[in-house]
Each structure stands twice: as C-alpha cells, then as structure tokens.
Design a protein around this motif. Structure first.
Motif, PDB file in Angstrom:
ATOM      1  N   ASP A  43      -3.674 -67.586  86.448  1.00  0.00           N
ATOM      2  CA  ASP A  43      -4.541 -67.336  87.613  1.00  0.00           C
ATOM      3  C   ASP A  43      -3.783 -66.693  88.775  1.00  0.00           C
ATOM      4  O   ASP A  43      -4.370 -66.379  89.803  1.00  0.00           O
ATOM      5  CB  ASP A  43      -5.244 -68.628  88.063  1.00  0.00           C
ATOM      6  CG  ASP A  43      -4.301 -69.775  88.346  1.00  0.00           C
ATOM      7  OD1 ASP A  43      -3.233 -69.852  87.705  1.00  0.00           O
ATOM      8  OD2 ASP A  43      -4.619 -70.600  89.215  1.00  0.00           O
ATOM      9  N   HIS A  44      -2.483 -66.451  88.610  1.00  0.00           N
ATOM     10  CA  HIS A  44      -1.701 -65.771  89.639  1.00  0.00           C
ATOM     11  C   HIS A  44      -1.244 -64.375  89.196  1.00  0.00           C
ATOM     12  O   HIS A  44      -0.684 -63.635  89.997  1.00  0.00           O
ATOM     13  CB  HIS A  44      -0.490 -66.624  90.041  1.00  0.00           C
ATOM     14  CG  HIS A  44      -0.913 -67.930  90.637  1.00  0.00           C
ATOM     15  ND1 HIS A  44      -0.874 -68.178  91.992  1.00  0.00           N
ATOM     16  CD2 HIS A  44      -1.455 -69.029  90.061  1.00  0.00           C
ATOM     17  CE1 HIS A  44      -1.355 -69.396  92.213  1.00  0.00           C
ATOM     18  NE2 HIS A  44      -1.714 -69.938  91.061  1.00  0.00           N
ATOM     19  N   ASP A 131       1.822 -72.765  93.960  1.00  0.00           N
ATOM     20  CA  ASP A 131       1.273 -74.037  93.494  1.00  0.00           C
ATOM     21  C   ASP A 131       2.294 -75.162  93.630  1.00  0.00           C
ATOM     22  O   ASP A 131       2.271 -76.130  92.871  1.00  0.00           O
ATOM     23  CB  ASP A 131       0.802 -73.924  92.039  1.00  0.00           C
ATOM     24  CG  ASP A 131      -0.478 -73.104  91.918  1.00  0.00           C
ATOM     25  OD1 ASP A 131      -0.949 -72.577  92.946  1.00  0.00           O
ATOM     26  OD2 ASP A 131      -1.000 -73.004  90.802  1.00  0.00           O
ATOM     27  N   HIS A 172      -4.094 -72.406  96.218  1.00  0.00           N
ATOM     28  CA  HIS A 172      -5.464 -72.880  96.051  1.00  0.00           C
ATOM     29  C   HIS A 172      -5.849 -73.753  97.245  1.00  0.00           C
ATOM     30  O   HIS A 172      -5.059 -74.574  97.689  1.00  0.00           O
ATOM     31  CB  HIS A 172      -5.606 -73.730  94.778  1.00  0.00           C
ATOM     32  CG  HIS A 172      -5.146 -73.007  93.542  1.00  0.00           C
ATOM     33  ND1 HIS A 172      -5.962 -72.148  92.845  1.00  0.00           N
ATOM     34  CD2 HIS A 172      -3.952 -72.975  92.912  1.00  0.00           C
ATOM     35  CE1 HIS A 172      -5.282 -71.636  91.826  1.00  0.00           C
ATOM     36  NE2 HIS A 172      -4.064 -72.125  91.843  1.00  0.00           N
TER      37      HIS A 172
HETATM   38 ZN   LIG Z   1      -2.597 -71.592  90.505  1.00  0.00          ZN
END
Ligand SMILES: [Zn+2]
Length: 189
Positions: A43-44, A131, A172
């Motif tokens: 997701d990055h 994260d 996030h």
């Molecule tokens: Zn992430």
C-alpha cells in the motif's frame, strides 16, 4: 511535500491512488524530483509504476534493507507474495545522512521494526513516520520480518527525542504531534 517558495517537491510513498497525486502535482505545477519511500509494503508502493510513467524516471529512494523489493521485484512479505515490476532508478536513504531533493532537505531516521528498512523523514517541524508511529498507535510487528522491540526502540530514540511541537504525518490516519504521542500513546508507556 512541496517547498512553496521554489515549487520543488517530492512524493512520500506511492499509494493505490496515484492519479490523485498526479492531478495535485499538475494543478500546483510542482517540480517533483524524487519519490521517497518510508518502506515497501504494497500500500506504499502500488502507485510507483504509474507515477514514474507520468513523472519520467525520477529517482526512487528507499533504505538499503528493502532495496531488493524495488530492484528485483522481490515481495517484502512472505505473507502476501505480491511481486512488482523492477524499478531502475533506485537510490539509498541512509540513517543520519540528509537526503536532498532540489531545495528540500530531509533528515533520514531509520525506524525499523514494522519492516526492516522502515525510515522516518523529517523536514523542519514535520516528520513523516510511515507505518512506525501513528496517532495513538504504532505499526504492526507480527510479520515474519518484523521486530516489535526494534520498532519501539526506534520510535523512542529517533522520534520521541524530537521537540513536542513537531507534527507527525504517518502512513495511515490523522496527523498528530510528538508531544501528544509522548504523553498519550498507550503503546509507548
Ligand atoms: Zn501502510
């Protein structure tokens, strides 16, 4: 992240919605000279290929511990084996070594534990923590290549040592400040 005086900009992480980023860049006329990655979870990095198509071959900067994910398309996690196309122009983010991109200069802080090459990037009174540190939480450390102890140690030594007023922009959720997290984050008690 853009220097409003010069229009010089970098992109930090490449999420699933690269078209929102390319629209913003176009609207602002920003000059993007690099893409900086806090780590290489899918997701990055999912938007990398599309961003590079639009921006041309700007360098993609990552910590050496996760370089293979980009150069060889090796998945970061055994748990979700998603291979991505190799990226050619990969440069290194090195702990303690400033990263310059046009008029912008970032302090590079290795904050591993969620993943081996996790970094936080500080510029002035803002830090991008990927994260590692979230508002009221910390990153997952239950993956095979995670390390919960290293995660907390890195957050304490590299991040909580900053002044209270430094703004925290994580991978996030909402932004916060170092002071707020030092006082109230239940994972850091
Ligand atoms: Zn992430």
């Amino acid at each position: 992240m853009e220097d409003e005086n010069t229009g010089d900009a970098v992109i930090i992480d490449a999420n699933f919605e690269p078209e929102l980023m390319t629209r913003l860049i176009r609207e602002r006329g920003a000059k993007v000279s690099a893409i900086l990655l806090t780590h290489t979870d899918v997701d990055h990095v999912a938007g990398l290929a599309e961003l590079l198509t639009v921006l041309g071959s700007v360098p993609v900067a990552v910590h050496d511990a996760e370089r293979d994910v980009l150069v060889e398309g090796k998945p970061l996690r055994h748990e979700f084996a998603i291979a991505s196309p190799p990226i050619e122009n990969v440069v290194s983010l090195v702990d303690g070594q400033p990263f310059k991109a046009g008029s912008l200069e970032f302090e590079v802080l290795h904050t591993p534990g969620h993943s081996p090459g996790g970094v936080s990037l500080r510029i002035g009174d803002a830090v991008f923590t990927g994260d590692a540190l979230f508002a009221g939480s910390v990153g997952r450390s239950d993956f095979r290549n995670s390390d919960g102890k290293a995660l907390l140690e890195g957050i304490r030594s590299q991040l909580l040592s900053m002044p209270d007023e430094v703004e925290v922009y994580s991978g996030h959720g909402p932004s916060t400040t170092i002071g707020q997290e030092r006082r109230t984050n239940p994972f850091l008690k």
